[in-house]
Motif scaffolding. Structure first.
Motif, short mmCIF file in Angstrom:
data_model
loop_
_atom_site.label_atom_id
_atom_site.label_comp_id
_atom_site.label_asym_id
_atom_site.label_seq_id
_atom_site.Cartn_x
_atom_site.Cartn_y
_atom_site.Cartn_z
N GLY A 45 5.35 16.01 -5.06
CA GLY A 45 3.93 15.85 -4.78
C GLY A 45 3.57 14.42 -4.42
N ASP A 46 4.18 13.47 -5.10
CA ASP A 46 3.84 12.07 -4.83
C ASP A 46 4.36 11.63 -3.47
OD1 ASP A 46 2.34 11.76 -7.11
OD2 ASP A 46 3.97 10.93 -8.32
N LEU A 47 5.54 12.12 -3.08
CA LEU A 47 6.03 11.80 -1.73
C LEU A 47 5.07 12.37 -0.67
CD1 LEU A 47 8.23 10.62 0.12
CD2 LEU A 47 9.34 12.87 0.07
N ALA A 48 4.56 13.57 -0.92
CA ALA A 48 3.59 14.16 0.01
C ALA A 48 2.34 13.28 0.11
CB ALA A 48 3.23 15.57 -0.43
N LYS A 49 1.92 12.72 -1.02
CA LYS A 49 0.74 11.83 -1.00
C LYS A 49 1.02 10.56 -0.20
CE LYS A 49 -0.86 13.21 -5.58
NZ LYS A 49 -0.75 12.83 -7.00
N LEU A 50 2.20 9.99 -0.42
CA LEU A 50 2.55 8.77 0.31
C LEU A 50 2.62 9.05 1.81
CD1 LEU A 50 5.03 6.02 -0.68
CD2 LEU A 50 5.18 7.02 1.60
N ALA A 51 3.23 10.19 2.17
CA ALA A 51 3.33 10.54 3.58
C ALA A 51 1.94 10.75 4.19
CB ALA A 51 4.19 11.81 3.74
N ARG A 52 1.09 11.42 3.45
CA ARG A 52 -0.27 11.68 3.95
C ARG A 52 -1.02 10.37 4.14
NH1 ARG A 52 -0.99 15.92 0.79
NH2 ARG A 52 -2.22 14.89 -0.79
N ALA A 53 -0.91 9.47 3.16
CA ALA A 53 -1.61 8.19 3.26
C ALA A 53 -1.09 7.38 4.45
CB ALA A 53 -1.44 7.39 1.97
N SER A 54 0.19 7.54 4.77
CA SER A 54 0.79 6.78 5.86
C SER A 54 0.68 7.49 7.20
CB SER A 54 2.28 6.52 5.55
OG SER A 54 2.43 5.73 4.39
N SER A 96 7.65 -1.33 2.93
CA SER A 96 6.54 -1.00 3.82
C SER A 96 5.46 -0.23 3.07
CB SER A 96 7.04 -0.19 5.01
OG SER A 96 7.76 0.96 4.54
N ALA A 97 5.86 0.53 2.06
CA ALA A 97 4.93 1.34 1.29
C ALA A 97 5.54 1.60 -0.08
CB ALA A 97 4.66 2.68 1.98
N ALA A 98 4.70 1.80 -1.07
CA ALA A 98 5.22 2.13 -2.40
C ALA A 98 4.13 2.79 -3.23
CB ALA A 98 5.73 0.87 -3.11
N MET A 99 4.57 3.55 -4.21
CA MET A 99 3.69 4.09 -5.26
C MET A 99 4.58 4.41 -6.44
SD MET A 99 2.92 7.97 -3.82
CE MET A 99 1.84 8.42 -5.18
N ASP A 100 3.95 4.62 -7.60
CA ASP A 100 4.79 5.05 -8.71
C ASP A 100 4.78 6.58 -8.77
OD1 ASP A 100 2.28 5.42 -9.88
OD2 ASP A 100 2.94 4.76 -11.86
N VAL A 101 5.86 7.13 -9.30
CA VAL A 101 6.02 8.59 -9.38
C VAL A 101 5.46 9.03 -10.73
CG1 VAL A 101 7.62 10.52 -9.25
CG2 VAL A 101 8.09 8.42 -7.96
N SER A 102 4.21 9.48 -10.73
CA SER A 102 3.59 9.88 -11.99
C SER A 102 3.30 11.37 -12.03
CB SER A 102 2.31 9.10 -12.24
OG SER A 102 1.42 9.22 -11.15
N ASP A 103 3.16 12.01 -10.87
CA ASP A 103 2.82 13.44 -10.84
C ASP A 103 3.95 14.28 -10.25
OD1 ASP A 103 0.34 12.85 -11.90
OD2 ASP A 103 -0.63 12.71 -9.95
N GLY A 104 5.16 13.77 -10.25
CA GLY A 104 6.29 14.50 -9.69
C GLY A 104 6.67 13.96 -8.32
N LEU A 105 7.98 13.81 -8.09
CA LEU A 105 8.45 13.21 -6.84
C LEU A 105 7.96 13.98 -5.62
CD1 LEU A 105 10.21 11.19 -5.29
CD2 LEU A 105 12.16 12.73 -5.66
N PRO A 144 0.82 -1.22 0.00
CA PRO A 144 0.00 0.00 0.00
C PRO A 144 0.85 1.26 0.00
CG PRO A 144 0.24 -0.77 2.24
CD PRO A 144 1.04 -1.73 1.36
N ARG A 145 0.20 2.38 -0.27
CA ARG A 145 0.84 3.66 -0.04
C ARG A 145 0.99 3.95 1.45
NH1 ARG A 145 -1.99 8.43 -3.70
NH2 ARG A 145 -1.57 7.50 -5.72
N SER A 146 0.16 3.32 2.24
CA SER A 146 -0.08 3.78 3.62
C SER A 146 0.78 3.09 4.66
CB SER A 146 -1.55 3.56 3.96
OG SER A 146 -1.88 2.18 3.77
N GLY A 147 1.80 2.32 4.26
CA GLY A 147 2.53 1.53 5.25
C GLY A 147 3.84 2.14 5.75
N ALA A 148 4.18 3.35 5.34
CA ALA A 148 5.47 3.92 5.75
C ALA A 148 5.46 4.27 7.24
CB ALA A 148 5.77 5.17 4.92
#
Lengths: 325, 325
Positions: free
Chosen positions: A221-230, A210-219, A145-149
């Motif tokens: 912004g996408d890191l912020a999304k992963l952090a928020r989900a986690s 622990s968490a992963a996503m692909d970087v499609s909208d810029g590192l 998931p995105r949410s496991g960090a």
């Protein structure tokens, strides 16, 4: 051009049926059957002409990109490709030539990634051409998931970051394009046109991330999304973000492009996290798979994903994430 | 309208997340997991504004139609709804009001048909609004193909045929619209705007039907497709094709509409075949499910699907099937 154009049934029977899964009904049915797929990962992503690609991009590359952006999502979730559905909305001026080129590129990738076509829908549209793909993946033992960090996890990216955003600048003929060396131009353009889904990492992500996503909208912004989900924060050292030689050349010519590299879209690299106990194993697996994997920072407590300069000051971006809206 | 519009993340979090499958990741991930679905039936169908619906149709009805045309395909294959993915391409002038109405209609149907949203993609488009849905269904013990019809099988349709094509004539304000009674106008318009997927028939089709498909491009053309997929011919008695009272009223006013009823699109009724040994059981199951089921003819040897007038002469249609191409 005076050319007689294929009808809808001919388009399906002549152009797309050869791509169909051998187990299926040759696209001659309303739906397809995925026999006992076990846990299934499903994802969908669409490309619109004039938004996600240029109307005169080679049709085979448009097809490959449309499939690959979906395969990239499967890779990020630790899944293995199992097949896809294709929806194609064709504008009034479509040609058989375009459709054949599109199908040829799609066929190449369907074979290369062992991901057959299971069905789809073709329709007319008065507007721009649109390709929408839904991809199916076998989930293996775990959905990543995105949410496991968790605080303390290392943060990694595969490959290099920003090439596609800089490739878009080249494609648009921005000023920097003319000043780049020919190999750098070609590299960046290729990275914009043809993403590499990091499926070699699927198994390793399932086992160690622990968490992963692909970087499609810029590192950024996408890191912020992963952090928020986690529900965590993140600290990334900008100097550790891996850049290709071509990207470095572009940034040397125009330092403002450094921000674009970190915030621009279309990388289709993987962003993933691993606890300290699994970090070495993840790095080893990437090396074994021939995928570059670079530690760029650490998951932190809090809620903010920050990018740090060498001197420890925080870099703030004007537009941290790419959005088509 | 001076209204601040939602961004992409707000659109997903505020408008669409409430529709998400409770088992999932609340749409906050790149992909979704369908846990151990067993054999899965997958299908996809797209609606384009100005092609499949009118841009000013109520957004809740557009949403319902987009989902229902996919559920109709699941019903035809004998499958039970398990969930769906939504791709929404929004033109520059979309409004929050439209999106909320769309999501409200979609939520109603997702509940009514026990078919939750598992994920999707939202994107901008310079062109018309487009809704693309991929639906997943549990296959049960058998996938009902188009290709299983055998000479001697009875041919059935559910419900009534042609209402939607005549409803489109009403929606367009064609001459006949003003001459119809108000109830007939309302009935036909409703049938055009809101298909009824015949999911009550899924189990019966699995048990008793040799072949099935949904009627989306007109009965005449779709029967020809089923016959072609099965390698058989078909003989249908035109007088047995079930027409609603409203359709009969319209045809009495303009006999040319009879052809349109049999060749026009958007019925979303089921066309199915059953061998003589299973016909009575199929009819009984339809009655138990409260679905009208009418025998309209017989599968024959040969390759041609023919429609016969009362006097036995063959009726030929100018344009046997609806096509957007």
């Amino acid at each position: 051009m005076g050319e007689r154009r294929l009808g809808e049934e001919e388009l399906i029977a002549q152009i797309f049926a050869p791509l169909a899964a051998p187990s299926g009904f040759g696209l001659a049915d309303d739906a397809a059957l995925l026999a006992s797929p076990g846990d299934l990962v499903v994802t969908t992503d669409a490309l619109v002409a004039g938004v996600h690609f240029f109307p005169d991009d080679p049709p085979g590359l448009v097809a490959k990109k449309a499939l690959r952006v979906n395969l990239s999502d499967l890779a990020a979730k630790g899944a293995e490709p199992a097949g896809f559905l294709l929806t194609l909305a064709l504008p009034p001026d479509w040609t058989d030539h375009w459709a054949r080129g599109f199908a040829a590129g799609l066929a190449e990738d369907a074979r290369a990634f062992a991901c057959p076509l299971h069905g789809g829908d073709t329709t007319a549209t008065p507007g721009p051409l649109m390709v929408s793909i839904t991809a199916f993946g076998r989930a293996g033992e775990r959905f990543v998931p995105r949410s496991g960090a968790r605080p303390g996890d290392a943060i990694y990216v595969t490959g290099t970051i920003g090439d596609a955003a800089l490739g878009l600048a080249v494609r648009r003929g921005e000023a920097v394009a003319a000043r780049l060396s020919a190999p750098a131009r070609a590299h960046l353009l290729d990275r914009y046109l043809l993403p590499r889904p990091r499926l070699e990492m699927s198994q390793a992500l399932r086992r160690f991330a622990s968490a992963a996503m692909d970087v499609s909208d810029g590192l950024a912004g996408d890191l912020a999304k992963l952090a928020r989900a986690s529900g965590v924060g993140a600290r990334v050292e900008l100097a550790r973000v891996p850049l290709s030689e071509a990207a470095q050349e572009a940034i040397a010519l125009d330092p403002a492009l450094r921000e674009r590299a970190v915030t621009g879209g279309d990388d289709y690299e993987l962003l993933c996290c691993a606890p300290p106990s699994a970090a070495a194993a993840l790095e080893l697996a990437a090396r074994a798979g021939g995928v570059g994997l670079t530690a760029i920072g650490e998951v932190a407590a809090g809620r903010e994903a920050v990018f740090l300069e060498r001197d420890g000051t925080q870099r703030r971006f004007e537009r941290p994430s790419f959005s088509h809206f």
